[in-house]
Design a protein around this motif. Sequence first.
Motif, PDB file in Angstrom:
ATOM      1  N   PHE A  51       0.836  -1.388  -0.124  1.00  0.00           N
ATOM      2  CA  PHE A  51      -0.096   0.087   0.015  1.00  0.00           C
ATOM      3  C   PHE A  51       0.928   1.422   0.127  1.00  0.00           C
ATOM      4  O   PHE A  51       1.780   1.455   0.825  1.00  0.00           O
ATOM      5  CB  PHE A  51      -0.988   0.015   1.147  1.00  0.00           C
ATOM      6  CG  PHE A  51      -1.779  -1.110   1.356  1.00  0.00           C
ATOM      7  CD1 PHE A  51      -2.496  -1.477   0.522  1.00  0.00           C
ATOM      8  CD2 PHE A  51      -1.461  -2.226   2.301  1.00  0.00           C
ATOM      9  CE1 PHE A  51      -3.625  -2.650   0.443  1.00  0.00           C
ATOM     10  CE2 PHE A  51      -2.202  -3.425   2.476  1.00  0.00           C
ATOM     11  CZ  PHE A  51      -3.209  -3.491   1.634  1.00  0.00           C
ATOM     12  N   ARG A  52       0.709   1.972  -0.881  1.00  0.00           N
ATOM     13  CA  ARG A  52       1.460   3.341  -1.040  1.00  0.00           C
ATOM     14  C   ARG A  52       0.295   4.609  -1.189  1.00  0.00           C
ATOM     15  O   ARG A  52      -0.690   4.453  -1.825  1.00  0.00           O
ATOM     16  CB  ARG A  52       2.327   3.525  -2.368  1.00  0.00           C
ATOM     17  CG  ARG A  52       3.296   2.457  -2.337  1.00  0.00           C
ATOM     18  CD  ARG A  52       4.328   2.841  -3.455  1.00  0.00           C
ATOM     19  NE  ARG A  52       5.713   1.759  -3.422  1.00  0.00           N
ATOM     20  CZ  ARG A  52       5.602   0.745  -4.032  1.00  0.00           C
ATOM     21  NH1 ARG A  52       4.594   0.154  -4.485  1.00  0.00           N
ATOM     22  NH2 ARG A  52       6.631  -0.078  -3.690  1.00  0.00           N
ATOM     23  N   GLU A  53       0.833   5.391  -0.352  1.00  0.00           N
ATOM     24  CA  GLU A  53      -0.448   6.481  -0.098  1.00  0.00           C
ATOM     25  C   GLU A  53       0.256   7.837  -0.346  1.00  0.00           C
ATOM     26  O   GLU A  53       1.412   8.049   0.098  1.00  0.00           O
ATOM     27  CB  GLU A  53      -1.032   6.292   1.383  1.00  0.00           C
ATOM     28  CG  GLU A  53      -1.738   5.055   1.636  1.00  0.00           C
ATOM     29  CD  GLU A  53      -2.209   5.032   3.466  1.00  0.00           C
ATOM     30  OE1 GLU A  53      -3.077   4.550   3.418  1.00  0.00           O
ATOM     31  OE2 GLU A  53      -1.246   5.399   3.862  1.00  0.00           O
ATOM     32  N   PRO A  96       6.824   8.265   7.213  1.00  0.00           N
ATOM     33  CA  PRO A  96       7.972   8.095   6.348  1.00  0.00           C
ATOM     34  C   PRO A  96       9.129   8.764   7.219  1.00  0.00           C
ATOM     35  O   PRO A  96      10.249   8.283   7.080  1.00  0.00           O
ATOM     36  CB  PRO A  96       7.872   8.716   5.135  1.00  0.00           C
ATOM     37  CG  PRO A  96       6.247   8.583   4.763  1.00  0.00           C
ATOM     38  CD  PRO A  96       5.597   8.522   6.256  1.00  0.00           C
ATOM     39  N   HIS A  97       8.854   9.422   7.863  1.00  0.00           N
ATOM     40  CA  HIS A  97       9.996  10.415   8.579  1.00  0.00           C
ATOM     41  C   HIS A  97      10.751   9.815   9.658  1.00  0.00           C
ATOM     42  O   HIS A  97      11.698  10.078  10.244  1.00  0.00           O
ATOM     43  CB  HIS A  97       9.319  11.751   9.268  1.00  0.00           C
ATOM     44  CG  HIS A  97       8.650  11.586  10.476  1.00  0.00           C
ATOM     45  ND1 HIS A  97       7.133  11.560  10.064  1.00  0.00           N
ATOM     46  CD2 HIS A  97       8.733  11.700  11.676  1.00  0.00           C
ATOM     47  CE1 HIS A  97       6.592  11.519  11.442  1.00  0.00           C
ATOM     48  NE2 HIS A  97       7.630  11.655  12.500  1.00  0.00           N
ATOM     49  N   THR A  98      10.062   8.487  10.248  1.00  0.00           N
ATOM     50  CA  THR A  98      10.771   7.859  11.210  1.00  0.00           C
ATOM     51  C   THR A  98      11.673   6.899  10.538  1.00  0.00           C
ATOM     52  O   THR A  98      12.059   6.019  11.139  1.00  0.00           O
ATOM     53  CB  THR A  98       9.392   6.941  11.799  1.00  0.00           C
ATOM     54  OG1 THR A  98       8.891   6.151  11.082  1.00  0.00           O
ATOM     55  CG2 THR A  98       8.674   7.789  12.403  1.00  0.00           C
ATOM     56  N   ALA A  99      11.451   6.548   9.073  1.00  0.00           N
ATOM     57  CA  ALA A  99      12.316   5.698   8.407  1.00  0.00           C
ATOM     58  C   ALA A  99      13.901   5.990   8.661  1.00  0.00           C
ATOM     59  O   ALA A  99      14.252   6.988   8.787  1.00  0.00           O
ATOM     60  CB  ALA A  99      11.965   5.390   6.971  1.00  0.00           C
ATOM     61  N   THR A 119       9.306  10.981  -2.886  1.00  0.00           N
ATOM     62  CA  THR A 119       8.032  10.461  -3.857  1.00  0.00           C
ATOM     63  C   THR A 119       7.001  11.126  -3.567  1.00  0.00           C
ATOM     64  O   THR A 119       6.363  11.651  -2.384  1.00  0.00           O
ATOM     65  CB  THR A 119       8.146   8.810  -4.337  1.00  0.00           C
ATOM     66  OG1 THR A 119       7.670   8.505  -2.671  1.00  0.00           O
ATOM     67  CG2 THR A 119       9.620   8.535  -4.374  1.00  0.00           C
ATOM     68  N   LYS A 120       5.979  11.122  -4.649  1.00  0.00           N
ATOM     69  CA  LYS A 120       4.646  11.492  -4.355  1.00  0.00           C
ATOM     70  C   LYS A 120       3.882  10.473  -3.461  1.00  0.00           C
ATOM     71  O   LYS A 120       2.890  10.974  -2.460  1.00  0.00           O
ATOM     72  CB  LYS A 120       4.030  11.709  -5.712  1.00  0.00           C
ATOM     73  CG  LYS A 120       2.473  12.155  -5.764  1.00  0.00           C
ATOM     74  CD  LYS A 120       2.053  12.632  -7.049  1.00  0.00           C
ATOM     75  CE  LYS A 120       0.429  12.702  -6.925  1.00  0.00           C
ATOM     76  NZ  LYS A 120      -0.214  13.008  -8.318  1.00  0.00           N
ATOM     77  N   ALA A 149      -6.492   6.692  -3.102  1.00  0.00           N
ATOM     78  CA  ALA A 149      -5.501   7.844  -2.984  1.00  0.00           C
ATOM     79  C   ALA A 149      -4.117   7.481  -2.841  1.00  0.00           C
ATOM     80  O   ALA A 149      -3.342   7.888  -2.133  1.00  0.00           O
ATOM     81  CB  ALA A 149      -6.048   8.231  -1.591  1.00  0.00           C
ATOM     82  N   GLY A 150      -3.792   6.611  -3.845  1.00  0.00           N
ATOM     83  CA  GLY A 150      -2.437   6.142  -3.941  1.00  0.00           C
ATOM     84  C   GLY A 150      -2.158   5.180  -4.832  1.00  0.00           C
ATOM     85  O   GLY A 150      -2.784   5.163  -5.979  1.00  0.00           O
ATOM     86  N   SER A 151      -1.777   3.962  -4.324  1.00  0.00           N
ATOM     87  CA  SER A 151      -1.548   2.744  -5.391  1.00  0.00           C
ATOM     88  C   SER A 151      -1.650   1.505  -4.395  1.00  0.00           C
ATOM     89  O   SER A 151      -1.165   1.676  -3.300  1.00  0.00           O
ATOM     90  CB  SER A 151      -0.744   3.087  -6.251  1.00  0.00           C
ATOM     91  OG  SER A 151       0.726   2.642  -5.814  1.00  0.00           O
ATOM     92  N   VAL A 152      -1.635   0.259  -5.127  1.00  0.00           N
ATOM     93  CA  VAL A 152      -1.760  -0.816  -4.313  1.00  0.00           C
ATOM     94  C   VAL A 152      -0.913  -1.819  -5.401  1.00  0.00           C
ATOM     95  O   VAL A 152      -1.281  -2.254  -6.493  1.00  0.00           O
ATOM     96  CB  VAL A 152      -2.718  -1.650  -3.926  1.00  0.00           C
ATOM     97  CG1 VAL A 152      -2.635  -2.799  -3.111  1.00  0.00           C
ATOM     98  CG2 VAL A 152      -3.652  -0.673  -2.855  1.00  0.00           C
TER      99      VAL A 152
END
Length: 165
Positions: A51-53, A96-99, A119-120, A149-152
Amino acid sequence: MSIAHEPAAHPVERTAVRRPWRAAVRRPWRAAARREKLRQETGPMQYMLVFREEEEFLSARTDPERSSAYWGAWGAYIAAINEAGVVVKGDGLQPPHTATTVRLRDGRREVQDGPYADTKEQLGGYLVVDVPTLDAAIDWAARAPAASAGSVEVRPVLPPMAPPA
């Protein structure tokens, strides 16, 4: 009976014939045939739904005004897919900022806070499902809130490796 062929005394040099129209022609029946053959050989397959949001959608997790709708949509999806009994495993991910991104370059370890690329869409989580066909996995992917609202991404999972001999 096999027949051995002697190489020609003067081999003919072949040149590649460019057929630009072939690159543009999609052959989905070939991929479908390969998937069907693999399914017949292995039985039901496991697929990872990645899942990408989009950043704005992902930020709804912590926004007091939008978080109930965000988590409500995911809660309904997770309940439905669990009720169907196809989930093998899965996890949501922290923002993402915790990565931390690790790369090895010229024998040196490089550690970077945050995701490697801006990335978007950001990785929000994954599920591994055990379903009979790719179409079934795609159906579950299309129902995920991230699909709108993104992609799977739907990808077959490799079978377990054999233990070392």
